[in-house]
Design a protein around this motif. Structure first.
Motif, short mmCIF file in Angstrom:
data_model
loop_
_atom_site.label_atom_id
_atom_site.label_comp_id
_atom_site.label_asym_id
_atom_site.label_seq_id
_atom_site.Cartn_x
_atom_site.Cartn_y
_atom_site.Cartn_z
N ILE A 258 0.83 -1.21 0.00
CA ILE A 258 0.00 0.00 0.00
C ILE A 258 0.87 1.26 0.00
O ILE A 258 0.54 2.25 -0.65
N GLY A 259 1.96 1.21 0.72
CA GLY A 259 2.90 2.33 0.74
C GLY A 259 4.03 2.12 -0.25
O GLY A 259 5.16 2.59 -0.02
N GLY A 260 3.73 1.46 -1.36
CA GLY A 260 4.74 1.10 -2.34
C GLY A 260 5.54 2.28 -2.88
O GLY A 260 6.74 2.16 -3.12
N VAL A 261 4.89 3.42 -3.07
CA VAL A 261 5.60 4.61 -3.57
C VAL A 261 6.68 5.04 -2.58
O VAL A 261 7.81 5.35 -2.96
N PHE A 262 6.33 5.03 -1.29
CA PHE A 262 7.30 5.41 -0.26
C PHE A 262 8.47 4.42 -0.23
O PHE A 262 9.63 4.82 -0.06
N VAL A 263 8.16 3.14 -0.38
CA VAL A 263 9.20 2.10 -0.37
C VAL A 263 10.14 2.26 -1.56
O VAL A 263 11.36 2.20 -1.43
N ILE A 264 9.57 2.49 -2.74
CA ILE A 264 10.38 2.64 -3.96
C ILE A 264 11.28 3.87 -3.87
O ILE A 264 12.46 3.84 -4.25
N GLU A 265 10.73 4.96 -3.36
CA GLU A 265 11.52 6.18 -3.20
C GLU A 265 12.72 5.93 -2.27
O GLU A 265 13.84 6.38 -2.53
N THR A 266 12.47 5.21 -1.18
CA THR A 266 13.54 4.91 -0.24
C THR A 266 14.58 3.98 -0.86
O THR A 266 15.80 4.20 -0.70
N LEU A 271 19.91 2.41 -3.16
CA LEU A 271 20.63 1.89 -4.32
C LEU A 271 21.61 2.92 -4.87
O LEU A 271 22.73 2.59 -5.26
N GLN A 272 21.18 4.19 -4.89
CA GLN A 272 22.04 5.25 -5.40
C GLN A 272 23.31 5.38 -4.55
O GLN A 272 24.43 5.44 -5.08
N VAL A 273 23.13 5.39 -3.25
CA VAL A 273 24.27 5.54 -2.34
C VAL A 273 25.18 4.32 -2.42
O VAL A 273 26.41 4.44 -2.50
N ALA A 274 24.57 3.11 -2.42
CA ALA A 274 25.36 1.88 -2.47
C ALA A 274 26.16 1.79 -3.77
O ALA A 274 27.34 1.42 -3.77
N SER A 275 25.53 2.15 -4.89
CA SER A 275 26.20 2.09 -6.18
C SER A 275 27.36 3.08 -6.25
O SER A 275 28.46 2.75 -6.72
N PRO A 288 15.97 11.16 -4.26
CA PRO A 288 15.00 10.11 -4.53
C PRO A 288 14.49 10.11 -5.98
O PRO A 288 14.74 11.05 -6.72
N LEU A 289 13.78 9.06 -6.32
CA LEU A 289 13.42 8.77 -7.70
C LEU A 289 12.67 9.90 -8.39
O LEU A 289 12.84 10.10 -9.61
N HIS A 290 11.84 10.66 -7.65
CA HIS A 290 11.07 11.71 -8.31
C HIS A 290 11.98 12.76 -8.94
O HIS A 290 11.64 13.34 -9.96
N HIS A 291 13.16 13.00 -8.34
CA HIS A 291 14.09 13.96 -8.93
C HIS A 291 14.71 13.42 -10.21
O HIS A 291 15.03 14.20 -11.12
N HIS A 292 14.88 12.11 -10.31
CA HIS A 292 15.42 11.50 -11.53
C HIS A 292 14.52 11.83 -12.71
O HIS A 292 15.00 12.23 -13.79
N TYR A 293 13.22 11.67 -12.52
CA TYR A 293 12.28 11.93 -13.62
C TYR A 293 12.23 13.41 -13.98
O TYR A 293 12.03 13.77 -15.14
N GLU A 294 12.42 14.27 -12.98
CA GLU A 294 12.50 15.70 -13.28
C GLU A 294 13.68 16.00 -14.20
O GLU A 294 13.55 16.74 -15.17
N LEU A 295 14.83 15.40 -13.87
CA LEU A 295 16.03 15.66 -14.66
C LEU A 295 16.00 14.98 -16.02
O LEU A 295 16.72 15.38 -16.93
N VAL A 296 15.15 13.96 -16.16
CA VAL A 296 14.96 13.33 -17.47
C VAL A 296 14.19 14.27 -18.39
O VAL A 296 14.30 14.19 -19.61
N GLY A 297 13.42 15.18 -17.79
CA GLY A 297 12.68 16.14 -18.61
C GLY A 297 11.19 16.20 -18.33
O GLY A 297 10.47 16.98 -18.96
N TRP A 298 10.71 15.38 -17.39
CA TRP A 298 9.29 15.41 -17.05
C TRP A 298 8.99 16.69 -16.28
O TRP A 298 9.80 17.16 -15.49
N SER A 299 7.79 17.23 -16.50
CA SER A 299 7.36 18.37 -15.69
C SER A 299 7.07 17.89 -14.28
O SER A 299 6.79 16.70 -14.05
N GLU A 300 7.12 18.80 -13.33
CA GLU A 300 6.85 18.43 -11.94
C GLU A 300 5.45 17.86 -11.78
O GLU A 300 5.25 16.85 -11.09
N TRP A 301 4.49 18.47 -12.45
CA TRP A 301 3.10 18.00 -12.34
C TRP A 301 2.97 16.59 -12.92
O TRP A 301 2.24 15.75 -12.36
#
Length: 325
Positions: A258-266, A271-275, A288-301
């Protein structure tokens, strides 16, 4: 009668947040309680600098007042489960408030140190466990996909610490875009309201919909472009609250879904730090992952709506697993 209480609870939670915000936001501005944006974050976020933060105070106020008023109308005394949920929500919210206060008032951008924050989270979790244990509640963990459970006995305290600390931090990490946590939290708490109702855990259902109403009311002012941020005051409180609900409904493991979004973000941060530490390379452009998609070019909304949609899928899946499988 119970259906009416649920309906008026969500309405009351919503209205308190909506009516309080136009008063509280200018108050935060006058006190210069504005968000400081870290330089290493996405450049597009720099324009958000100075936006009032600590709006989680409004969420906390709405949740607690709504829950107490509605439970007071239904019952002569506050049930222990309701008390536990209010305690853990307020406790983590107070810790987040101290963190926000240090950031915006004392101008220490990182707030509490990681050790200070962790110690506070552990103390709150241990107190939660002691009250929980004294009440005689179960130390079993129910496994999904059947009527299987594992009794952890005395070691359940370590599980509670891990779950409360872990999910309070997970929601905190997710709080990086306008409306992201408000929307995903409304969906996740709504799912637990359905499951609590299905279990005849009316008190927990009332608390859950009080949270839904409060965050939806906050979302009116937190959606892009945000007029206020919840800060750690809100995100830590919501994380502790949803973990507390999962523990009290014995749906601890289902919270991962149910809290899958929170788990994926964590996981994206881990993974980023370990890598980077092991190979010197980054998996994502930024975590976290939401910033990755921003930098890919997605709008914040677009990022926010996509994450809401994923959260809704996870919530429906969690309800399906518990109710129909």
């Amino acid at each position: 009668m119970k259906e009416q209480v649920i309906f008026f609870t969500i309405i009351m939670g919503f209205l308190i947040s909506v009516l309080l915000s136009p008063i509280f936001i200018p108050f935060l501005r006058r006190l210069k309680f504005g968000q400081s944006i870290r330089e290493e974050g996405p450049k597009s976020h720099q324009k958000k600098s100075g936006t009032p933060t600590m709006g989680g105070v409004m969420i906390l106020f709405s949740i607690i007042i709504t829950t107490l008023v509605m439970m007071g109308k239904y019952s002569d005394q506050i049930p222990m489960t309701t008390f536990l949920l209010i305690f853990v929500t307020f406790g983590f919210g107070l810790l987040g408030f101290l963190d926000d206060f240090i950031k915006v008032v004392l101008k220490r951008n990182l707030g509490l140190t990681s050790r200070q924050k962790l110690l506070g989270q552990i103390i709150i979790s241990v107190i939660f466990y002691l009250i929980y244990k004294h009440t005689g509640l179960s130390t079993e963990i129910k496994l999904p996909f059947g009527d299987y459970s594992i009794d952890l006995g005395w070691s359940y305290v370590f599980f509670i610490i891990f779950w409360l600390v872990g999910f309070s931090n997970a929601v905190n990490l997710t709080d990086g875009l306008d409306g992201l946590v408000s929307g995903t939290a409304a969906i996740a708490f709504g799912a637990f309201a359905v499951l609590a109702w299905n279990q005849n855990n009316f008190e927990i259902a009332v608390f859950s919909v009080a949270v839904v109403g409060a965050v939806l009311g906050f979302l009116v002012f937190n959606a892009h472009p945000a007029k206020v941020f919840m800060g750690d005051t809100g995100s830590l409180a919501l994380g502790g609250a949803i973990a507390g609900i999962a523990i009290l409904t014995k749906l601890e493991i289902l919270l991962i879904i149910i809290g899958g979004v929170f788990v994926i973000e964590t996981l994206s941060v881990i993974l980023q730090v370990a890598s980077f530490k092991t190979t010197g390379k980054r998996i994502f452009r930024m975590s976290p992952l939401h910033h990755h998609y921003e930098l890919v070019g997605w709008s914040e909304w677009r990022v926010v709506v996509t994450f809401w949609s994923v959260g809704l899928i996870f919530a429906i899946l969690g309800i399906y697993i518990e109710v129909w499988l």
